[in-house]
Design an enzyme around this catalytic site. Structure first.
Site, PDB file in Angstrom:
ATOM      1  N   TYR A 104      -0.231  -5.063  -4.883  1.00 42.77           N
ATOM      2  CA  TYR A 104       0.593  -4.574  -3.942  1.00 42.77           C
ATOM      3  C   TYR A 104       2.078  -5.740  -3.899  1.00 42.77           C
ATOM      4  O   TYR A 104       2.682  -5.881  -3.052  1.00 42.77           O
ATOM      5  CB  TYR A 104      -0.112  -5.449  -2.864  1.00 42.77           C
ATOM      6  CG  TYR A 104      -1.549  -4.805  -2.484  1.00 42.77           C
ATOM      7  CD1 TYR A 104      -1.688  -3.570  -1.913  1.00 42.77           C
ATOM      8  CD2 TYR A 104      -2.538  -5.450  -2.548  1.00 42.77           C
ATOM      9  CE1 TYR A 104      -2.469  -2.627  -1.776  1.00 42.77           C
ATOM     10  CE2 TYR A 104      -3.896  -4.628  -2.326  1.00 42.77           C
ATOM     11  CZ  TYR A 104      -3.794  -3.367  -1.915  1.00 42.77           C
ATOM     12  OH  TYR A 104      -5.002  -2.548  -1.831  1.00 42.77           O
ATOM     13  N   CYS A 139       0.799  -1.286   0.174  1.00 42.05           N
ATOM     14  CA  CYS A 139      -0.056  -0.227  -0.010  1.00 42.05           C
ATOM     15  C   CYS A 139       0.761   1.406  -0.057  1.00 42.05           C
ATOM     16  O   CYS A 139       1.680   1.505   0.796  1.00 42.05           O
ATOM     17  CB  CYS A 139      -1.064   0.100   1.358  1.00 42.05           C
ATOM     18  SG  CYS A 139      -2.015   1.490   1.301  1.00 42.05           S
ATOM     19  N   CYS A 146      19.108  -5.584   6.180  1.00 41.45           N
ATOM     20  CA  CYS A 146      19.856  -5.697   4.920  1.00 41.45           C
ATOM     21  C   CYS A 146      21.113  -5.255   4.895  1.00 41.45           C
ATOM     22  O   CYS A 146      21.240  -4.026   5.158  1.00 41.45           O
ATOM     23  CB  CYS A 146      18.783  -5.007   3.867  1.00 41.45           C
ATOM     24  SG  CYS A 146      19.252  -4.839   2.190  1.00 41.45           S
ATOM     25  N   GLU A 154       1.237  -0.288  -6.926  1.00 40.12           N
ATOM     26  CA  GLU A 154       1.148   0.942  -6.336  1.00 40.12           C
ATOM     27  C   GLU A 154       2.436   1.338  -5.757  1.00 40.12           C
ATOM     28  O   GLU A 154       3.378   0.975  -5.065  1.00 40.12           O
ATOM     29  CB  GLU A 154       0.280   0.718  -4.844  1.00 40.12           C
ATOM     30  CG  GLU A 154      -1.080   0.610  -4.974  1.00 40.12           C
ATOM     31  CD  GLU A 154      -2.048   0.771  -3.902  1.00 40.12           C
ATOM     32  OE1 GLU A 154      -1.708   1.233  -2.864  1.00 40.12           O
ATOM     33  OE2 GLU A 154      -3.269   0.216  -3.911  1.00 40.12           O
ATOM     34  N   TYR A 181      -7.688   4.817  -9.523  1.00 47.77           N
ATOM     35  CA  TYR A 181      -7.448   3.960  -8.113  1.00 47.77           C
ATOM     36  C   TYR A 181      -8.205   2.630  -8.331  1.00 47.77           C
ATOM     37  O   TYR A 181      -7.733   1.657  -8.143  1.00 47.77           O
ATOM     38  CB  TYR A 181      -7.622   4.727  -7.231  1.00 47.77           C
ATOM     39  CG  TYR A 181      -7.468   3.751  -5.764  1.00 47.77           C
ATOM     40  CD1 TYR A 181      -6.109   3.238  -5.601  1.00 47.77           C
ATOM     41  CD2 TYR A 181      -8.461   3.479  -4.973  1.00 47.77           C
ATOM     42  CE1 TYR A 181      -6.092   2.716  -4.391  1.00 47.77           C
ATOM     43  CE2 TYR A 181      -8.392   2.668  -3.769  1.00 47.77           C
ATOM     44  CZ  TYR A 181      -6.947   2.317  -3.663  1.00 47.77           C
ATOM     45  OH  TYR A 181      -6.908   1.582  -2.454  1.00 47.77           O
ATOM     46  N   ASP A 226      -3.065  -7.150   2.656  1.00 43.84           N
ATOM     47  CA  ASP A 226      -3.433  -6.723   1.187  1.00 43.84           C
ATOM     48  C   ASP A 226      -3.017  -7.694   0.198  1.00 43.84           C
ATOM     49  O   ASP A 226      -2.039  -7.900  -0.012  1.00 43.84           O
ATOM     50  CB  ASP A 226      -2.741  -5.409   1.139  1.00 43.84           C
ATOM     51  CG  ASP A 226      -3.066  -4.139   2.088  1.00 43.84           C
ATOM     52  OD1 ASP A 226      -4.216  -3.950   2.511  1.00 43.84           O
ATOM     53  OD2 ASP A 226      -2.266  -3.528   2.355  1.00 43.84           O
ATOM     54  N   CYS A 243      -1.880   1.961   7.493  1.00 48.45           N
ATOM     55  CA  CYS A 243      -0.722   1.788   6.991  1.00 48.45           C
ATOM     56  C   CYS A 243      -0.410   0.330   7.164  1.00 48.45           C
ATOM     57  O   CYS A 243      -0.432  -0.265   8.312  1.00 48.45           O
ATOM     58  CB  CYS A 243       0.440   2.404   7.827  1.00 48.45           C
ATOM     59  SG  CYS A 243       1.811   2.247   7.288  1.00 48.45           S
TER      60      CYS A 243
END
Length: 219
Positions: free
Chosen positions: A138, A55, A210, A98, A86, A133, A201
């Site tokens: 996504y 998202c 990482c 997105e 959208y 999601d 969120c």
């Protein structure tokens, strides 16, 4: 629903919605947090990077909070439909992700640091979803603007894959491709979590760090 949903398969160019030659809205002039213009052309010396990590509301906030980032905007990228709405992207019939466009000063923040933020802010092993999601929009992606960024992104993927595997995760599904057209999203999506601080969120990482600045996959 306006469209039947395609959550597990990308459409072919022939299957994709036709879209429109121009957007049906005017993009806001300036970033609500950083105060700089959303649209280019950008000042000389700044660099553009495009990321998709679920998202785009929460994803954009991750990047605008990063020192050295000059502006951010959200949009649709990686598919076939020009200037999609959208609702069309959510149908799965555009092929777009997105995405977040990040405009940054490379003397203040490196592309490698942005890649680290990208990898650590989501789970890149989930295919056509991110957490709860679900849908092709996504999926995880990096869209590059130079051969150097392409090779750096690929090296960072390979390095992160190594540490993810040692932590019990599967294969990274992130697509890393030269950037195609970026279509800005509707005004209400821009800096959504600044305008709606308690808004949704869905961004969340694996908790696996990482490596930064790797020149080779085994670096």
């Amino acid at each position: 629903m306006l469209f039947s949903r395609h959550e597990t398969r990308l459409p072919t160019p022939d299957e994709a919605l036709k879209g429109r030659p121009e957007p049906e809205f005017r993009l806001p002039g300036r970033h609500t947090v950083l105060g700089n213009p959303l649209a280019g052309p950008y000042p000389e010396g700044l660099v553009v990077a495009d990321f998709a990590l679920g998202c785009f509301w929460g994803a954009e906030r991750k990047f605008w909070q990063t020192p050295g980032v000059w502006t951010t905007l959200v949009g649709y990228q990686g598919g076939h439909t020009p200037n999609p709405a959208y609702e069309e992207v959510c149908s799965g019939l555009t092929g777009h992700t997105e995405a977040v466009r990040v405009v940054f000063d490379p003397s203040a923040v490196s592309y490698e640091s942005l890649l680290k933020l990208f990898w650590e802010s989501h789970d890149p092993t989930q295919g056509f979803r991110q957490g709860n999601d679900r849908g092709t929009q996504y999926r995880s992606a990096i869209y590059t603007h130079s051969p150097a960024h392409q090779s750096t992104a690929e090296a960072s993927r390979d390095a992160y894959q190594s540490v993810l595997r040692s932590s019990g995760y599967g294969a990274i599904t992130t697509e890393i491709l030269p950037a195609g057209p970026f279509y800005a999203a509707e005004p209400y999506h821009q800096q959504y979590l600044d305008k709606n601080p308690t808004g949704y969120c869905g961004i969340g990482g694996t908790g696996v760090s990482c490596p930064v600045g790797v020149a080779k996959a085994d670096g």
